[in-house]
Design an enzyme around this catalytic site. Structure first.
Site, PDB file in Angstrom:
ATOM      1  N   HIS A 161       0.827  -1.212   0.000  1.00 33.72           N
ATOM      2  CA  HIS A 161       0.000   0.000   0.000  1.00 33.72           C
ATOM      3  C   HIS A 161       0.862   1.263   0.000  1.00 33.72           C
ATOM      4  O   HIS A 161       0.621   2.207   0.744  1.00 33.72           O
ATOM      5  CB  HIS A 161      -0.919  -0.029   1.236  1.00 33.72           C
ATOM      6  CG  HIS A 161      -2.061   0.944   1.154  1.00 33.72           C
ATOM      7  ND1 HIS A 161      -2.896   1.020   0.078  1.00 33.72           N
ATOM      8  CD2 HIS A 161      -2.490   1.887   2.033  1.00 33.72           C
ATOM      9  CE1 HIS A 161      -3.807   1.961   0.297  1.00 33.72           C
ATOM     10  NE2 HIS A 161      -3.570   2.506   1.468  1.00 33.72           N
ATOM     11  N   GLY A 206      -1.725   5.047  -6.435  1.00 34.63           N
ATOM     12  CA  GLY A 206      -2.111   4.508  -5.144  1.00 34.63           C
ATOM     13  C   GLY A 206      -2.719   3.129  -5.227  1.00 34.63           C
ATOM     14  O   GLY A 206      -2.572   2.417  -6.225  1.00 34.63           O
ATOM     15  N   CYS A 207      -3.467   2.749  -4.196  1.00 31.22           N
ATOM     16  CA  CYS A 207      -3.986   1.386  -4.078  1.00 31.22           C
ATOM     17  C   CYS A 207      -5.021   1.051  -5.142  1.00 31.22           C
ATOM     18  O   CYS A 207      -5.183  -0.095  -5.524  1.00 31.22           O
ATOM     19  CB  CYS A 207      -4.577   1.187  -2.685  1.00 31.22           C
ATOM     20  SG  CYS A 207      -5.859   2.374  -2.260  1.00 31.22           S
ATOM     21  N   THR A 208      -5.749   2.057  -5.624  1.00 35.79           N
ATOM     22  CA  THR A 208      -6.808   1.796  -6.615  1.00 35.79           C
ATOM     23  C   THR A 208      -6.483   2.395  -7.967  1.00 35.79           C
ATOM     24  O   THR A 208      -7.329   2.429  -8.850  1.00 35.79           O
ATOM     25  CB  THR A 208      -8.149   2.366  -6.127  1.00 35.79           C
ATOM     26  OG1 THR A 208      -7.995   3.787  -5.899  1.00 35.79           O
ATOM     27  CG2 THR A 208      -8.600   1.691  -4.854  1.00 35.79           C
ATOM     28  N   CYS A 219      -8.411   5.863  -0.709  1.00 36.10           N
ATOM     29  CA  CYS A 219      -7.628   4.615  -0.767  1.00 36.10           C
ATOM     30  C   CYS A 219      -7.724   3.887   0.559  1.00 36.10           C
ATOM     31  O   CYS A 219      -7.632   4.495   1.585  1.00 36.10           O
ATOM     32  CB  CYS A 219      -6.168   4.929  -1.060  1.00 36.10           C
ATOM     33  SG  CYS A 219      -5.802   5.046  -2.823  1.00 36.10           S
TER      34      CYS A 219
END
Length: 397
Positions: free
Chosen positions: A107, A364-366, A397
């Site tokens: 992450h 980022g994470c998405t 996120c």
């Protein structure tokens, strides 16, 4: 009988000296390095990460492991923090100070221009293969990104000891443009060892069969597809909830990037955690940062910048109204706003600059994110929503 015993002893001694020489040459002999592991954020719990670290420590690969996170029951060294935010801050402090030489984490948002090279074990022949790339983004221009992904894959493979890795380009959108660009780079003097497809028509454009067979040492692919492939390779035997095979999503590579940070998925299981730590130690000892510098110098001599500029000629990421926009004074940007299309990412940053809000682009994470100061998230969200870049309710996120 005595002569035979003497001969056997001499062979053992000779073999021992050869092994010592090889160890010194490879960097395995000498002072241990420290590799960090952050231990918050796994879908399988902190214990999953700690267990993977303990297994890696017992392999005897001449590196020490430093856990970063809450206090846990383990014999490994722990640098204690209580939150994911503090964990990544501490991780960067330890890297900057040199206390740890690399870190494995989850992450984590890389700047645009940096993406990770995954390492998988193919199911067809059990061959190791590098996937360039798997998280982050090398460029907001897809084709340019894939050209850079090829370089990142070559850099990582060389850091792992493959002197002249073979390179294949997966047959996705833009593959032919990428092939032309890489061949131009090769013709200008940068060495690229193209793989040949296992299919009868051959060529450097790889089919799905080649992906499964591991035809190329480095498989060039766009990052989002690469991320999916990593998940398939690592968890096809478990139904997807537990990544049990491979070495994780790999080190972040980019021009002038000066940290060795490797990525795991929140779904990565104990074997992958253990392997990722070994992967981190090997690319560190293989001097990945030095190799990256050398490879970029060679590529630039072969007119990399001109080739990339040509690829961008039809890509207009700036409108006339964006020309001349100057960034406000730099601020610490730990707040993230997601839900922005990657093609609009740079334009969204400049819209914020116009309103006096300092912002940076990232991954980022998405997917793509805009990074701003925590105190400015609400106002920045309003500005981006009004400009049509995101829905009014911010995707977090």
């Amino acid at each position: 009988m005595i002569m035979g015993q003497k001969r056997a002893v001499k062979q053992i001694i000779g073999k021992t000296f050869i092994e010592i020489a090889d160890a010194i040459k490879s960097g395995e002999f000498g002072e241990k390095i420290r590799i960090g592991l952050t231990i918050l954020g796994s879908e399988h719990g902190t214990e999953n990460l700690v267990k993977g670290a303990e297994i890696a420590a017992k392999k005897g690969e001449n590196f020490d492991i430093v856990l970063i996170g809450p206090k846990v029951d383990t014999y490994l060294e722990i640098v204690e923090v209580e939150s994911e935010k503090d964990m990544h801050k501490k991780m960067e402090e330890l890297l900057d100070s040199g206390y740890i030489k690399a870190c494995v984490t989850m992450h984590y948002s890389f700047p645009v221009g940096v993406s990770t090279v995954g390492r998988v074990i193919t199911p067809g022949y059990g061959k190791e293969m590098f996937i360039g790339t798997t998280t982050g983004t090398s460029s907001v221009n897809r084709t340019e990104a894939m050209v850079k992904n090829a370089l990142y894959g070559i850099i990582t493979a060389k850091a792992m000891g493959i002197e002249n890795p073979t390179v294949g380009i997966l047959n996705v959108d833009g593959a032919r443009q990428v092939e032309r660009a890489l061949k131009e780079l090769r013709d200008n003097g940068y060495n690229i060892n193209f793989a040949e497809s296992m299919r009868s028509d051959g060529g450097a454009i790889m089919r799905g069969n080649d992906l499964l067979a591991g035809t190329a040492d480095v498989m060039v692919i766009d990052t989002l597809t690469g991320n999916i492939m990593m998940k398939v390779f690592s968890s096809f035997t478990t139904g997807g909830s537990y990544e049990g095979l491979g070495y994780g999503y790999g080190p972040g590579v980019g021009e002038d990037y000066d940290k060795i940070i490797l990525i795991l998925s929140r779904a990565s299981g104990i074997p992958v955690v253990s392997n990722a730590l070994s992967y981190a130690a090997k690319v560190t000892k293989g001097k990945i940062l030095e190799i990256a510098k050398e490879e970029f110098e060679k590529a630039k001599k072969a007119k990399l910048d001109e080739i990339l500029k040509h690829l961008r000629k039809d890509y207009k990421k700036e409108t006339e109204s964006e020309e001349g926009v100057v960034a406000p004074s730099k601020e610490v940007v730990t707040g993230s706003i997601s839900g922005i299309d990657i093609m609009d990412l740079e334009a969204a940053v400049k819209v914020l600059w116009k309103t006096g809000i300092y912002a940076e682009s990232g991954m980022g994470c998405t997917g793509p994110i805009v990074l701003v100061n925590e105190e400015r998230i609400d106002i920045a969200t309003e500005v981006l929503a009004k400009a049509g870049f995101i829905e009014k309710e911010r995707d977090i996120c």
